[in-house]
Design a protein around this motif. Structure first.
Motif, short mmCIF file in Angstrom:
data_model
loop_
_atom_site.label_atom_id
_atom_site.label_comp_id
_atom_site.label_asym_id
_atom_site.label_seq_id
_atom_site.Cartn_x
_atom_site.Cartn_y
_atom_site.Cartn_z
N HIS A 94 -59.47 -14.29 -48.74
CA HIS A 94 -58.69 -13.07 -48.50
C HIS A 94 -59.07 -12.44 -47.17
O HIS A 94 -58.20 -12.10 -46.37
CB HIS A 94 -58.91 -12.08 -49.64
CG HIS A 94 -58.12 -10.82 -49.49
ND1 HIS A 94 -56.81 -10.73 -49.88
CD2 HIS A 94 -58.45 -9.61 -48.97
CE1 HIS A 94 -56.36 -9.51 -49.60
NE2 HIS A 94 -57.33 -8.82 -49.06
N VAL A 95 -60.39 -12.31 -46.91
CA VAL A 95 -60.78 -11.65 -45.65
C VAL A 95 -60.53 -12.55 -44.45
O VAL A 95 -60.48 -12.09 -43.33
CB VAL A 95 -62.25 -11.15 -45.65
CG1 VAL A 95 -62.49 -10.17 -46.77
CG2 VAL A 95 -63.24 -12.28 -45.70
N ARG A 96 -60.37 -13.85 -44.69
CA ARG A 96 -60.10 -14.74 -43.55
C ARG A 96 -58.62 -15.10 -43.45
O ARG A 96 -58.26 -16.10 -42.84
CB ARG A 96 -60.94 -16.01 -43.66
CG ARG A 96 -62.41 -15.81 -43.38
CD ARG A 96 -62.97 -17.08 -42.76
NE ARG A 96 -64.36 -17.31 -43.11
CZ ARG A 96 -64.97 -18.47 -42.89
NH1 ARG A 96 -64.32 -19.49 -42.37
NH2 ARG A 96 -66.24 -18.61 -43.20
N GLU A 100 -51.75 -14.16 -45.23
CA GLU A 100 -50.86 -14.69 -44.19
C GLU A 100 -50.52 -16.15 -44.48
O GLU A 100 -49.37 -16.57 -44.34
CB GLU A 100 -51.51 -14.57 -42.80
CG GLU A 100 -51.51 -13.16 -42.24
CD GLU A 100 -52.76 -12.37 -42.62
OE1 GLU A 100 -53.53 -12.85 -43.50
OE2 GLU A 100 -52.97 -11.28 -42.07
N ALA A 103 -47.99 -16.32 -47.14
CA ALA A 103 -46.66 -15.95 -46.65
C ALA A 103 -45.98 -17.14 -45.97
O ALA A 103 -44.79 -17.41 -46.16
CB ALA A 103 -46.77 -14.77 -45.69
N ARG A 104 -46.78 -17.89 -45.21
CA ARG A 104 -46.25 -19.06 -44.51
C ARG A 104 -45.79 -20.14 -45.49
O ARG A 104 -44.68 -20.66 -45.39
CB ARG A 104 -47.36 -19.66 -43.63
CG ARG A 104 -47.28 -19.25 -42.19
CD ARG A 104 -48.51 -19.73 -41.46
NE ARG A 104 -49.48 -18.65 -41.34
CZ ARG A 104 -50.74 -18.82 -40.96
NH1 ARG A 104 -51.20 -20.02 -40.69
NH2 ARG A 104 -51.54 -17.80 -40.84
N LYS B 379 -66.75 -13.40 -43.06
CA LYS B 379 -66.81 -13.41 -41.60
C LYS B 379 -68.25 -13.59 -41.13
O LYS B 379 -68.89 -12.67 -40.61
CB LYS B 379 -66.25 -12.10 -41.07
CG LYS B 379 -64.85 -11.76 -41.56
CD LYS B 379 -63.79 -12.50 -40.80
CE LYS B 379 -62.39 -12.05 -41.17
NZ LYS B 379 -62.04 -10.72 -40.72
N THR B 457 -61.58 -6.17 -41.14
CA THR B 457 -61.33 -6.10 -42.58
C THR B 457 -61.06 -4.64 -42.96
O THR B 457 -61.82 -3.76 -42.58
CB THR B 457 -62.55 -6.61 -43.37
OG1 THR B 457 -62.99 -7.82 -42.78
CG2 THR B 457 -62.20 -6.83 -44.82
N TYR B 465 -57.51 -5.22 -53.26
CA TYR B 465 -57.65 -6.63 -53.62
C TYR B 465 -58.38 -6.79 -54.96
O TYR B 465 -57.93 -7.50 -55.86
CB TYR B 465 -58.40 -7.38 -52.51
CG TYR B 465 -58.86 -8.76 -52.91
CD1 TYR B 465 -57.98 -9.84 -52.88
CD2 TYR B 465 -60.16 -8.98 -53.37
CE1 TYR B 465 -58.40 -11.10 -53.29
CE2 TYR B 465 -60.57 -10.22 -53.77
CZ TYR B 465 -59.69 -11.28 -53.72
OH TYR B 465 -60.10 -12.53 -54.13
N PRO B 580 -42.08 -19.72 -39.38
CA PRO B 580 -41.42 -20.35 -40.52
C PRO B 580 -40.06 -19.74 -40.86
O PRO B 580 -39.29 -20.33 -41.62
CB PRO B 580 -42.40 -20.14 -41.68
CG PRO B 580 -43.21 -18.96 -41.29
CD PRO B 580 -43.26 -18.93 -39.80
N ILE B 600 -41.98 -12.02 -41.46
CA ILE B 600 -42.68 -11.85 -42.74
C ILE B 600 -44.17 -11.58 -42.52
O ILE B 600 -44.95 -11.57 -43.47
CB ILE B 600 -42.50 -13.09 -43.64
CG1 ILE B 600 -42.94 -14.36 -42.91
CG2 ILE B 600 -41.06 -13.21 -44.14
CD1 ILE B 600 -43.11 -15.55 -43.83
N LYS B 601 -44.57 -11.39 -41.27
CA LYS B 601 -45.96 -11.04 -40.91
C LYS B 601 -46.96 -12.07 -41.43
O LYS B 601 -47.93 -11.71 -42.10
CB LYS B 601 -46.29 -9.63 -41.41
CG LYS B 601 -45.36 -8.58 -40.83
CD LYS B 601 -45.60 -7.22 -41.43
CE LYS B 601 -44.50 -6.27 -40.99
NZ LYS B 601 -44.60 -4.96 -41.62
N CYS B 602 -46.67 -13.32 -41.16
CA CYS B 602 -47.57 -14.37 -41.66
C CYS B 602 -48.61 -14.77 -40.62
O CYS B 602 -49.51 -15.54 -40.92
CB CYS B 602 -46.77 -15.61 -42.07
SG CYS B 602 -46.10 -16.54 -40.69
N GLY B 603 -48.47 -14.26 -39.41
CA GLY B 603 -49.50 -14.50 -38.40
C GLY B 603 -49.46 -15.87 -37.76
O GLY B 603 -50.33 -16.20 -36.95
#
Lengths: 172, 628
Positions: A94-96, A100, A103-104, B379, B457, B465, B580, B600-603
């Motif tokens: 989740h934090v990494r 996203e 979503a893809r 991280k 974060t 979450y 996508p 869709i803000k998928c990055g």
């Protein structure tokens, strides 16, 4: 008529397979969860006729069988796709960037988590932690892990699965 | 296989096993833990075997597939024994070179060694690498040396000698006394003294009694139990049998979640081998003590990891907690006295019996003895499993062992204790890690997940979450937890989508207090912890979301937008090709733009944009208000 006969034979085979599993667990009522797990892995879902059969074979009320089937995440009461695509939503993922990634994948497949496509080729699922947090965010396709695959790579993977399905359909 | 009926039989078998291990002077050990398997350890091990056979070295060099080494970030990991040379990130194509230099010429393959990021120095041996150097590996040490499929590997390292000692030289009371005096506390989360729990079950009226290994590791981001069960299942079995002897239980259960197929496979195999060797079954070591173990696969429900829920599940029911007016230690599985401990707790037992309580107490702090395994993830540069003595500071774990935060970012917080725990801010980094200190800081030890979070974060999103996770994973039996979590989730969703109102934080606090007091089981009582601890340490982030409708970390999707800087865009089109949903178009020649309506803000575009341009960025955006 022929189609109907085949359907009946198929159901008979299913029930025989279920019987084998029940026998393996010595008809124990307390083993119901273990039996359902075996049924799930044998059929890839829990067909209604098999659950009815189980209920009568074990002498457990059908409602109890359905209570378990609804409660636990491992069980599916709907047929699932031939390929399972799982996106890990564990905390490390989740934090990494797991949201996203989801979503893809979701956009590429045109499926929301928990859905199976109409042709029953793919099921998209989210899971909580696969225990390979070093690869976060991670996606598992038919048991194989991929670490944060690019969109191109995802497309290639999905295309190759689709192609395999088409070939299988032609042969079958 | 002849049954081992006396400690001498075991000692003889051990000698035989050692001779067999030493027949091949060198050994290539390949980590086959989940992390390394995911990066290709299976192929790697097969390639090593082929290459060694091709060169006719099979009499001199053995190949061993071992459990998790812990340094998952750099897998697959290969260690060459006895020199202890460590190669990281080894691929099948590297194998001929490794065999050539390391096994034939006695040379090194420099490029596969660990390179210190600061000094650039290459480190050859396992113990030189900072990730390992600052750990104290006791439970994980055997993982590295053992092929889980081979009981002789465990016996060669002294396995089952603690059991032999307990059964033939100690009374059950003495074993119990040793565990109490070691001050071993349960590693599953609560930190309850294991010895006391054993004693309660032992003294409780009712027969038969049961012992259970809880391997329903549901805490997302923690995987130490999995690695122990996969890598060294015999160690846990040995602990369980010793516990059964001390408590007076003749039946044990291992409850493993079905998401861990390898752990189930290796444990089943271990049980079979232990039975063949007479280490499970009747009259163990001629002591008259009978013991056997059954595996129960969990069907996936976080709440089933709670002790009374887990026992319901073993009985074949829905895994819902029961009210604990009477503890499960006295009235558990089938209403009989039952002692349940976590995998790591059981794994400590053989060490306590063979090395003594005094040795165990030399490690750790006043209230928490021994070591603890953490899964250091998120991280951080060196992701992996780390075993450290209790009392080490968080700073040492994150910086000395973990190698700091990637890309030079700033550490914001560390989350411990999973969904029942909380966040520890950067200012408390010098906190010694033990059960009581973490609880005092508003978090908890939990099963050992340690998720490192950097400036990117969002703490409100983190709270959301966990609440979302618990709302889905809770059983719904008691109203405070079911409805409380639902209301909390609604409130947090409102805040993270820019619809937060003044008073929302206070509402969350009120709901939390209510749940802590009224929920039925520990899951519900601790469920507000992630919310309370983020409010306590990061209230300003909540306020930014509520008052300014901004997500300071740029995480909450409804408060951000993606945008291409027209000055930086070089028109390569990588972003458009990787989108996508075809939301990126060429706005004018060689400058692309994002259609926010489609995005869709998928990055994917941020990842696709070449590092030298960095034209795609996240910006704060006004939330699109929907009728609520």
């Amino acid at each position: 008529m022929k189609r109907k006969e085949k359907a009946i034979l198929d159901i008979r085979d299913d029930l025989r397979a279920a019987d084998e599993i029940v026998e393996k667990h010595a008809f124990k009522k307390s083993a119901l969860i273990q039996i359902l797990l075996d049924i799930q892995s044998r059929f890839n879902w829990l067909p209604r006729h098999v659950l009815r059969w189980l209920s009568s074979r074990l002498g457990v009320p059908l409602v109890d069988v359905y209570t378990l089937a609804n409660f636990y995440e491992a069980f599916s009461l709907e047929p699932r796709g031939a390929h399972t695509i799982q996106v890990c939503m564990g905390t490390a993922c989740h934090v990494r960037g797991a949201p996203e990634l989801l979503a893809r994948v979701s956009a590429l497949l045109g499926l929301k988590p928990g859905e199976t496509d109409a042709k029953q080729r793919f099921t998209l699922e989210t899971v909580h932690c696969m225990g390979c947090c070093a690869l976060a965010p991670v996606i598992q396709i038919d048991g194989q892990h991929y670490s944060n695959p690019s969109l191109r790579k995802l497309q290639r993977l999905i295309n190759s699965l689709e192609k395999g399905e088409e070939e299988a359909a032609c042969l079958g | 296989m002849p049954r081992l009926t006396t400690p001498t039989d075991l000692a003889n078998l051990r000698k035989e096993a050692i001779t067999r291990r030493e027949a091949t002077p060198r050994c290539v050990t390949i980590c086959c833990g989940t992390g390394c398997l995911a990066t290709g350890a299976t192929d790697l091990a097969a390639t090593f075997e082929q290459e060694i056979e091709k060169r006719g070295l099979e009499k001199k060099v053995a190949v061993r597939r071992t459990g998790c080494h812990g340094f998952c970030e750099r897998g697959p990991i290969v260690v060459i024994l006895p020199e202890n040379v460590c190669y990281l990130g080894t691929r099948p194509k590297d194998v001929p070179e490794v065999v050539d230099s390391s096994l034939v010429k006695g040379d090194l393959v420099e490029r596969l060694l660990y390179t210190d990021p600061e000094s650039g120095e290459r480190m050859v041996h396992v113990d030189d690498i900072p990730f390992y150097k600052h750990q104290k590996r006791i439970l994980l040490e055997n993982n590295v040396l053992i092929d889980a499929g081979n009981i002789l590997d465990y016996i060669a390292l002294g396995g089952y000698s603690a059991l032999a000692r307990a059964l033939t030289q100690m009374t059950p009371e003495e074993v119990l006394g040793e565990v109490i005096s070691a001050e071993l506390r349960g590693r599953g989360g609560g930190g309850f003294p294991a010895g006391w729990k054993w004693e309660t079950t032992r003294n409780a009226p009712g027969e038969p009694k049961y012992v259970i290994v809880n391997a329903d590791e549901g805490d997302p981001g923690a995987y130490m139990d999995r690695s122990l069960l996969e890598g060294n299942p015999h160690g846990i079995l040995e602990g369980l049998i010793i516990g059964g002897y001390a408590i007076g239980a003749y039946e044990g259960y291992v409850y493993v979640r079905q998401e861990y197929p390898l752990a189930i496979k290796n444990t089943s195999l271990a049980i079979e081998q232990a039975r063949e060797h007479g280490l499970l079954g009747e009259d163990l070591f001629g002591s008259g003590f009978d013991f056997d173990v059954t595996i129960h696969r969990g069907a996936g429900a976080f709440v089933s990891g709670e002790s009374s829920a887990l026992m319901s599940a073993i009985e074949g029911h829905v895994g819902e907690p029961r009210p604990k007016y009477i503890h499960t230690a006295a009235k558990g599985l089938w209403d009989k006295p039952t002692c349940l401990n976590n995998v790591e707790t059981w794994a400590n037992v053989p060490f306590i019996i063979s090395k003594g309580a005094e040795w165990f107490r030399t490690m750790g702090t006043k209230g928490s003895k021994g070591t603890k395994i953490f899964s250091l993830v998120g991280k951080v540069n060196n992701t992996g499993l780390v075993e450290v003595p209790m009392g080490i500071t968080l700073r040492d774990i994150v910086y000395k062992i973990g190698g700091g935060i990637p890309k030079g970012k700033k550490l914001k917080a560390i989350q411990t204790g999973g969904p029942s725990g909380g966040v520890i801010p950067e200012s408390l980094l010098d906190l010694p890690v033990d059960f009581d200190e973490l609880t005092a800081a508003g978090s908890m030890m939990g099963s050992g997940g340690m998720i490192v979070m950097d400036e990117d974060t969002c703490m409100v999103d983190t709270a959301r979450y966990y609440v979302n996770f618990l709302a889905h994973e809770g059983c719904g039996k008691c109203v405070p937890c079911r409805e409380g979590l639902r209301q909390m989730l609604n409130t947090l969703n409102r805040i993270t989508s820019g619809r937060g109102q003044e008073g929302d934080v206070e509402l969350l606090e009120e709901l939390s207090e209510f749940m802590q007091q009224a929920a039925l089981c520990a899951l519900g009582q601790t469920a507000p912890n992630p919310v309370l601890s983020t409010i306590r340490h990061f209230r300003h982030e909540y306020e930014a979301h509520i008052r300014d409708k901004r997500c300071p970390a740029g995480v909450c999707v409804e408060l951000i937008a993606y945008e291409i800087d027209p000055k930086k865009c070089q028109g390569c089109g990588a972003c458009a090709r990787n989108c996508p949903v075809d939301a990126i178009y060429e706005a004018k020649e060689n400058v692309y733009a994002i259609d926010r309506g489609k995005c869709i803000k998928c990055g994917a575009c941020i990842t696709a944009c070449p590092d030298k341009y960095q034209a795609v960025r996240k910006v704060h955006a006004e939330p699109v208000l929907q009728p609520s």
